[in-house]
Design a protein around this motif. Structure first.
Motif, PDB file in Angstrom:
ATOM      1  N   GLY A   1       5.249   3.910   3.791  1.00  0.00           N
ATOM      2  CA  GLY A   1       6.502   3.705   3.059  1.00  0.00           C
ATOM      3  C   GLY A   1       6.994   2.276   3.211  1.00  0.00           C
ATOM      4  N   ALA A   2       6.930   1.762   4.442  1.00  0.00           N
ATOM      5  CA  ALA A   2       7.308   0.368   4.682  1.00  0.00           C
ATOM      6  C   ALA A   2       6.383  -0.569   3.911  1.00  0.00           C
ATOM      7  CB  ALA A   2       7.249   0.067   6.179  1.00  0.00           C
ATOM      8  N   ALA A   3       5.085  -0.263   3.916  1.00  0.00           N
ATOM      9  CA  ALA A   3       4.105  -1.107   3.229  1.00  0.00           C
ATOM     10  C   ALA A   3       4.320  -1.103   1.723  1.00  0.00           C
ATOM     11  CB  ALA A   3       2.691  -0.633   3.562  1.00  0.00           C
ATOM     12  N   ALA A   4       4.615   0.060   1.147  1.00  0.00           N
ATOM     13  CA  ALA A   4       4.805   0.162  -0.303  1.00  0.00           C
ATOM     14  C   ALA A   4       5.999  -0.669  -0.763  1.00  0.00           C
ATOM     15  CB  ALA A   4       4.995   1.627  -0.702  1.00  0.00           C
ATOM     16  N   PHE A   5       7.101  -0.578  -0.042  1.00  0.00           N
ATOM     17  CA  PHE A   5       8.287  -1.350  -0.425  1.00  0.00           C
ATOM     18  C   PHE A   5       8.075  -2.848  -0.183  1.00  0.00           C
ATOM     19  CE2 PHE A   5      10.282   2.541  -1.141  1.00  0.00           C
ATOM     20  CZ  PHE A   5      11.580   2.356  -1.585  1.00  0.00           C
ATOM     21  N   ALA A   6       7.378  -3.184   0.924  1.00  0.00           N
ATOM     22  CA  ALA A   6       7.099  -4.592   1.190  1.00  0.00           C
ATOM     23  C   ALA A   6       6.186  -5.181   0.119  1.00  0.00           C
ATOM     24  CB  ALA A   6       6.460  -4.739   2.568  1.00  0.00           C
ATOM     25  N   LEU A   7       5.175  -4.404  -0.296  1.00  0.00           N
ATOM     26  CA  LEU A   7       4.283  -4.867  -1.369  1.00  0.00           C
ATOM     27  C   LEU A   7       5.041  -5.032  -2.681  1.00  0.00           C
ATOM     28  CD1 LEU A   7       0.782  -3.162  -1.163  1.00  0.00           C
ATOM     29  CD2 LEU A   7       1.378  -5.544  -0.846  1.00  0.00           C
TER      30      LEU A   7
ATOM     31  N   ALA B   1       8.886   0.599  13.715  1.00  0.00           N
ATOM     32  CA  ALA B   1       7.617   0.617  12.980  1.00  0.00           C
ATOM     33  C   ALA B   1       7.722  -0.200  11.700  1.00  0.00           C
ATOM     34  CB  ALA B   1       7.212   2.058  12.662  1.00  0.00           C
ATOM     35  N   ALA B   2       8.877  -0.096  11.018  1.00  0.00           N
ATOM     36  CA  ALA B   2       9.053  -0.805   9.752  1.00  0.00           C
ATOM     37  C   ALA B   2       9.118  -2.311   9.949  1.00  0.00           C
ATOM     38  CB  ALA B   2      10.326  -0.313   9.062  1.00  0.00           C
ATOM     39  N   VAL B   3       9.860  -2.755  10.944  1.00  0.00           N
ATOM     40  CA  VAL B   3       9.994  -4.193  11.194  1.00  0.00           C
ATOM     41  C   VAL B   3       8.650  -4.796  11.603  1.00  0.00           C
ATOM     42  CG1 VAL B   3      11.056  -5.909  12.715  1.00  0.00           C
ATOM     43  CG2 VAL B   3      12.436  -4.087  11.741  1.00  0.00           C
ATOM     44  N   ALA B   4       7.907  -4.076  12.452  1.00  0.00           N
ATOM     45  CA  ALA B   4       6.581  -4.561  12.847  1.00  0.00           C
ATOM     46  C   ALA B   4       5.642  -4.615  11.655  1.00  0.00           C
ATOM     47  CB  ALA B   4       6.008  -3.664  13.947  1.00  0.00           C
ATOM     48  N   ALA B   5       5.663  -3.555  10.839  1.00  0.00           N
ATOM     49  CA  ALA B   5       4.786  -3.507   9.659  1.00  0.00           C
ATOM     50  C   ALA B   5       5.149  -4.578   8.645  1.00  0.00           C
ATOM     51  CB  ALA B   5       4.847  -2.129   9.011  1.00  0.00           C
ATOM     52  N   SER B   6       6.448  -4.917   8.542  1.00  0.00           N
ATOM     53  CA  SER B   6       6.863  -5.941   7.584  1.00  0.00           C
ATOM     54  C   SER B   6       6.384  -7.325   7.984  1.00  0.00           C
ATOM     55  CB  SER B   6       8.391  -5.946   7.462  1.00  0.00           C
ATOM     56  OG  SER B   6       8.993  -6.482   8.624  1.00  0.00           O
ATOM     57  N   THR B   7       6.054  -7.508   9.256  1.00  0.00           N
ATOM     58  CA  THR B   7       5.621  -8.815   9.748  1.00  0.00           C
ATOM     59  C   THR B   7       4.114  -8.987   9.662  1.00  0.00           C
ATOM     60  OG1 THR B   7       7.487  -8.801  11.301  1.00  0.00           O
ATOM     61  CG2 THR B   7       5.736 -10.392  11.714  1.00  0.00           C
ATOM     62  N   THR B   8       3.384  -7.994  10.105  1.00  0.00           N
ATOM     63  CA  THR B   8       1.918  -8.122  10.187  1.00  0.00           C
ATOM     64  C   THR B   8       1.184  -7.256   9.181  1.00  0.00           C
ATOM     65  OG1 THR B   8       1.788  -6.334  11.815  1.00  0.00           O
ATOM     66  CG2 THR B   8       2.060  -8.572  12.664  1.00  0.00           C
ATOM     67  N   GLY B   9       1.921  -6.377   8.493  1.00  0.00           N
ATOM     68  CA  GLY B   9       1.264  -5.326   7.741  1.00  0.00           C
ATOM     69  C   GLY B   9       1.064  -4.135   8.666  1.00  0.00           C
ATOM     70  N   PRO B  10       0.704  -2.985   8.117  1.00  0.00           N
ATOM     71  CA  PRO B  10       0.529  -1.775   8.941  1.00  0.00           C
ATOM     72  C   PRO B  10      -0.770  -1.835   9.760  1.00  0.00           C
ATOM     73  CG  PRO B  10       0.033  -1.311   6.647  1.00  0.00           C
ATOM     74  CD  PRO B  10       0.495  -2.736   6.679  1.00  0.00           C
TER      75      PRO B  10
END
Length: 332
Positions: free
Chosen positions: A100-106, A246-255
């Motif tokens: 979910g974090a990845a989809a919105f970041a993309l 999890a979201a903040v970490a994923a937004s920085t490096t990707g999942p």
């Protein structure tokens, strides 16, 4: 007798924390020294003091610090999910929260052409919205297993959505998007470190502060209520904090695959199941990310993104976990 047992458990926990912290520092030093050009220990120290070595200060140091912080965040988030749901499969990267974090970041990267703090905000929104939808679809059953299954379905849907965005993306945007999706420490900067640090400290601190309540809740809900634990409030707080991390970490490096999934079980094994293993899980997450990055950058002939290495490490354990849970189900 009880005081001695508590003292022994605390001593074991702090010994684990100190040893793991030393290993993180040791691996960080190795990453700062090792690369296309090898620098000695004293050369690295001088570079950090005088800030006069571009490779060490501008390239390697941010990479190491982002790896430590994101690994710590993923580790704590994964452990919190697994404790809350009492299931080793309950992890942000398996239940769809990271997707979910990845989809919105993309969406922010490919459609809105944003970066920086906007991507972090979008990732948090995506992770929280995904979590809310999982809860909404599973709330009538009241079963944590149902929430995990709904999360797996949400994960499949979000992966399809991500694939669609990749197919429709402009060719110039694809390299950056694919690098980000695979989970990478490339192009890490001190700005990202400064953005991550307060969030990891604040949210991680909240999770550690409420750990005594979580430990009571872990025993049983019936035992927690008479002891004054507000069960729903603690569960919601743990869930939201873990999602944000999890979201903040994923937004920085990707999942980065499998870090959240692996950290909790390893921490439980090390801590022997009898003490607060949350900080240990965070340090395990940092170690996994740093070790994978060290292997991908300096050992393998091709420099793969760190998420590729962690995915390879996590796949056998995922298969083992599924087989073990299937055996338990068969016996029940």
């Amino acid at each position: 007798m009880i005081k001695k047992l508590v003292y022994r458990q605390r001593r074991q926990m702090w010994v684990c924390i100190c040893l793991l912290s030393f290993m993180v520092i040791l691996l960080s030093g190795l990453e700062l020294m090792w690369g296309n050009t090898f620098y000695s220990f004293w050369e690295v120290i001088q570079a950090l003091i005088h800030q006069d070595n571009f490779a060490v200060v501008q390239l390697r140091l941010p990479r190491v610090l982002v790896g430590i912080l994101c690994g710590f965040a993923f580790g704590i988030a994964g452990h919190s999910f697994q404790t809350l749901f009492r299931n080793p499969l309950a992890s942000p990267d398996i239940m769809g929260v990271s997707s979910g974090a990845a989809a919105f970041a993309l969406f922010g990267l490919l459609v809105l052409h944003m970066n920086g703090i906007i991507i972090s905000v979008l990732s948090i929104i995506g992770a929280l919205l995904t979590s809310f939808l999982i809860y909404l679809f599973a709330r009538n059953t009241g079963s944590k297993l149902t929430m995990i299954l709904v999360g797996l379905g949400m994960q499949a849907f979000l992966q399809a959505l991500i694939s669609y965005m990749i197919l429709k993306a402009a060719p110039n945007d694809l390299p950056n998007a694919m690098r980000w999706l695979s989970g990478s420490l490339n192009h890490s900067s001190m700005d990202e470190v400064l953005r991550l640090l307060p969030i990891v400290i604040l949210i991680g601190g909240i999770l550690m502060w409420i750990q005594p309540h979580v430990q009571i809740l872990k025993l049983s809900k019936e035992m927690a209520i008479p002891l004054g634990v507000n069960v729903k409030r603690i569960q919601m707080l743990v869930f939201v904090c873990a999602v944000i991390l999890a979201a903040v970490a994923a937004s920085t490096t990707g999942p980065i695959a499998s870090v959240a999934f692996l950290s909790g079980p390893i921490a439980q094994k090390i801590s022997r199941h009898n003490q607060n293993s949350l900080p240990i899980a965070g340090l395990i997450g940092s170690l996994i990310v740093l070790l994978a990055d060290c292997i991908s950058q300096n050992v393998l002939p091709i420099r793969y993104p760190v998420g590729v290495i962690t995915g390879v490490l996590g796949a056998p354990y995922l298969i083992y976990t599924l087989l073990r849970l299937n055996k338990k189900g068969g016996r029940g």
